[in-house]
Design an enzyme around this catalytic site. Structure first.
Site, PDB file in Angstrom:
ATOM      1  N   HIS A  68      37.356  -3.099  -6.745  1.00  0.00           N
ATOM      2  CA  HIS A  68      37.122  -1.837  -6.019  1.00  0.00           C
ATOM      3  C   HIS A  68      35.678  -1.359  -6.096  1.00  0.00           C
ATOM      4  CE1 HIS A  68      37.383  -0.090 -10.061  1.00  0.00           C
ATOM      5  NE2 HIS A  68      36.836   1.008  -9.572  1.00  0.00           N
TER       6      HIS A  68
HETATM    7  C1  UD1 Z   1      35.986   6.112  -8.878  1.00  0.00           C
HETATM    8  C2  UD1 Z   1      34.905   6.058  -9.964  1.00  0.00           C
HETATM    9  C3  UD1 Z   1      34.998   4.738 -10.688  1.00  0.00           C
HETATM   10  C4  UD1 Z   1      36.401   4.475 -11.202  1.00  0.00           C
HETATM   11  C5  UD1 Z   1      37.395   4.619 -10.046  1.00  0.00           C
HETATM   12  C6  UD1 Z   1      38.816   4.436 -10.529  1.00  0.00           C
HETATM   13  C7  UD1 Z   1      32.834   7.236  -9.347  1.00  0.00           C
HETATM   14  C8  UD1 Z   1      31.413   7.069  -8.947  1.00  0.00           C
HETATM   15  N1  UD1 Z   1      33.570   6.111  -9.378  1.00  0.00           N
HETATM   16  O1  UD1 Z   1      35.718   5.085  -7.960  1.00  0.00           O
HETATM   17  O2  UD1 Z   1      34.113   4.777 -11.784  1.00  0.00           O
HETATM   18  O3  UD1 Z   1      36.449   3.169 -11.698  1.00  0.00           O
HETATM   19  O4  UD1 Z   1      37.252   5.918  -9.467  1.00  0.00           O
HETATM   20  O5  UD1 Z   1      39.702   4.179  -9.474  1.00  0.00           O
HETATM   21  O6  UD1 Z   1      33.241   8.332  -9.629  1.00  0.00           O
HETATM   22  N2  UD1 Z   1      40.028   7.030  -1.573  1.00  0.00           N
HETATM   23  C9  UD1 Z   1      41.267   7.187  -1.011  1.00  0.00           C
HETATM   24  N3  UD1 Z   1      42.161   7.983  -1.677  1.00  0.00           N
HETATM   25  C10 UD1 Z   1      41.880   8.638  -2.822  1.00  0.00           C
HETATM   26  C11 UD1 Z   1      40.592   8.480  -3.376  1.00  0.00           C
HETATM   27  C12 UD1 Z   1      39.686   7.668  -2.738  1.00  0.00           C
HETATM   28  O7  UD1 Z   1      41.584   6.633   0.026  1.00  0.00           O
HETATM   29  O8  UD1 Z   1      42.748   9.333  -3.376  1.00  0.00           O
HETATM   30  C13 UD1 Z   1      39.063   6.142  -0.887  1.00  0.00           C
HETATM   31  C14 UD1 Z   1      38.091   6.875   0.011  1.00  0.00           C
HETATM   32  O9  UD1 Z   1      37.810   6.060   1.083  1.00  0.00           O
HETATM   33  C15 UD1 Z   1      36.859   6.975  -0.879  1.00  0.00           C
HETATM   34  C16 UD1 Z   1      36.941   5.686  -1.669  1.00  0.00           C
HETATM   35  O10 UD1 Z   1      38.316   5.452  -1.872  1.00  0.00           O
HETATM   36  O11 UD1 Z   1      35.699   7.106  -0.142  1.00  0.00           O
HETATM   37  C17 UD1 Z   1      36.241   5.732  -3.006  1.00  0.00           C
HETATM   38  O12 UD1 Z   1      36.715   6.802  -3.799  1.00  0.00           O
HETATM   39  P1  UD1 Z   1      35.758   7.481  -4.892  1.00  0.00           P
HETATM   40  O13 UD1 Z   1      36.481   8.550  -5.600  1.00  0.00           O
HETATM   41  O14 UD1 Z   1      34.452   7.823  -4.280  1.00  0.00           O
HETATM   42  O15 UD1 Z   1      35.421   6.314  -5.901  1.00  0.00           O
HETATM   43  P2  UD1 Z   1      36.308   5.133  -6.506  1.00  0.00           P
HETATM   44  O16 UD1 Z   1      35.877   3.873  -5.867  1.00  0.00           O
HETATM   45  O17 UD1 Z   1      37.765   5.436  -6.508  1.00  0.00           O
END
Ligand code: UD1
Length: 354
Positions: free
Chosen positions: A205
């Site tokens: 991820h």
């Molecule tokens: C975040 C953390 C990472 C951790 C991970 C655990 C940061 C910088 N990164 O990464 O350290 O390992 O969480 O999973 O804080 N999205 C959804 N649904 C959700 C949440 C996110 O669809 O409930 C999608 C969205 O497209 C979003 C992308 O996932 O843009 C990334 O989500 P984000 O919270 O920015 O970071 P993670 O990759 O989950």
């Protein structure tokens, strides 16, 4: 003592599941604020339900966005919350997400002492957003609650030994607390038809793999060359970036899984392939070989004796590492500092130095 715990992303819910009961048992009043960084039920609510984490007092519902936007929105809303709810003796933060960074900046400017769980972890790679988040959170924290001696040494090298305590790893607490329940409540057959020791488990991820052209292609091509079926719970970001990437026939993509299911999947895997920090450790503690789909790790102790190998997104390196991973006997569970009692130690440190 009254503390405000800020959580927002999946791994932080797991850590809170271990630490919150220990805080309560020590007589500390805890108010949980959920930033809303993770909002899909499969990445958030399911963890609260399954692990018995106290429901958040407030959800800041920030959702997804660029790093600046997400961090800024959390800061704005958390500041407003802390203005309305004064009198916290500490703000408690976990790990290295954008929720951690935002929580640290807001608490520091409101003069609320910060307790940082997993202080001192470093990958020494500042292109990783999490590395930036950790470094800033550590600089601003009063209680640097380090999981390992390596983390203690990293903090000392940065002049941060004051406030540092080696408490052990709260994720080990969680693994110990929930591993047995996982086998009972989430048996392998409820997730996959594969028998234990016959499949590999993969998660990917990180932006360094999902957002860099060619990396996902290379990783999936490597998975296709492995002689086992691969179960792959897919993070929504990865799903959104798959585009034309070919999924080989031996790869079974499933939806993101809850924590207990993940523990069951790890325990039954013959090899874990991941770019997650937490999964590297869980595989190590559960005695399962791991191939890390990154070129560095913030958990170097897992590299001992080949139980974790760094392969990046390089197809040949991934295949080589997976095929040469120790097999047959499981790694005996080693003693980690804290030995599964990090959460209690954290509660004690907070109470003693209030
Ligand atoms: C975040 C953390 C990472 C951790 C991970 C655990 C940061 C910088 N990164 O990464 O350290 O390992 O969480 O999973 O804080 N999205 C959804 N649904 C959700 C949440 C996110 O669809 O409930 C999608 C969205 O497209 C979003 C992308 O996932 O843009 C990334 O989500 P984000 O919270 O920015 O970071 P993670 O990759 O989950």
């Amino acid at each position: 003592m009254r503390i405000c715990t800020v959580v927002g992303a999946r791994p932080q819910f797991v850590k809170a599941a271990a630490v919150s009961p220990a805080l309560r048992a020590a007589g500390i009043e805890e108010i949980i604020v959920h930033t809303g960084q993770h909002y899909d039920a499969a990445l958030s609510q399911v963890f609260f339900d399954e692990l018995g984490i106290p429901p958040p007092y407030q959800n800041l519902t920030v959702g997804s966005g660029s790093h600046a936007r997400q961090t800024g929105l959390i800061m704005e809303r958390l500041e407003a919350f802390l203005n309305e709810e004064p009198d916290f003796d500490a703000v408690l933060l976990y790990g290295d997400t954008n929720s951690t960074l935002a929580g640290a900046l807001v608490a520091a400017k409101k003069w609320i002492p910060i307790a940082h769980v997993e202080a001192g972890i470093r990958s020494f790679n500042r292109t990783m957003p999490e590395e930036v988040n950790r470094v800033v959170a550590d600089c601003l924290s009063r209680w640097l609650l380090a999981p390992t001696q390596v983390a203690v040494d990293n903090l000392a090298a940065e002049g941060l030994e004051r406030g540092t305590t080696l408490v052990g790893d709260v994720m080990l607490d969680a693994t110990r607390m929930f591993a047995e329940r996982a086998q009972q409540q989430s048996p392998l057959r409820s997730v996959t038809a594969h028998a234990p020791d016959t499949y590999g488990l993969c998660t990917v991820h990180r932006p360094s793999n999902t957002d860099v052209p060619g990396c996902l292609e290379s990783i999936f091509s490597a998975l296709g060359q492995l002689p086992w079926p691969i179960v792959l719970p897919m993070h929504p970001r990865t799903r959104a970036r798959m585009g034309p990437v070919q999924v080989p026939g031996n790869v079974e993509i499933v939806a993101p899984v809850p924590y207990l299911t993940m523990l069951t999947l790890i325990s039954g895997a013959r090899c874990v392939l991941t770019d997650s920090g937490g999964l590297q450790k869980e595989a190590y503690w559960l005695g399962v070989p791991c191939v890390t789909l990154r070129i560095d790790t913030e958990w170097p102790q897992t590299l001992a004796h080949g139980w974790n190998r760094l392969a990046g997104a390089d197809r040949k390196a991934i295949v080589r590492a997976a095929l040469s991973a120790p097999s047959g006997a499981r790694r005996p569970l080693g003693e980690a500092p804290g030995g599964g009692t990090a959460s209690e130690s954290i509660a004690n440190v907070l109470l003693q130095s209030k």
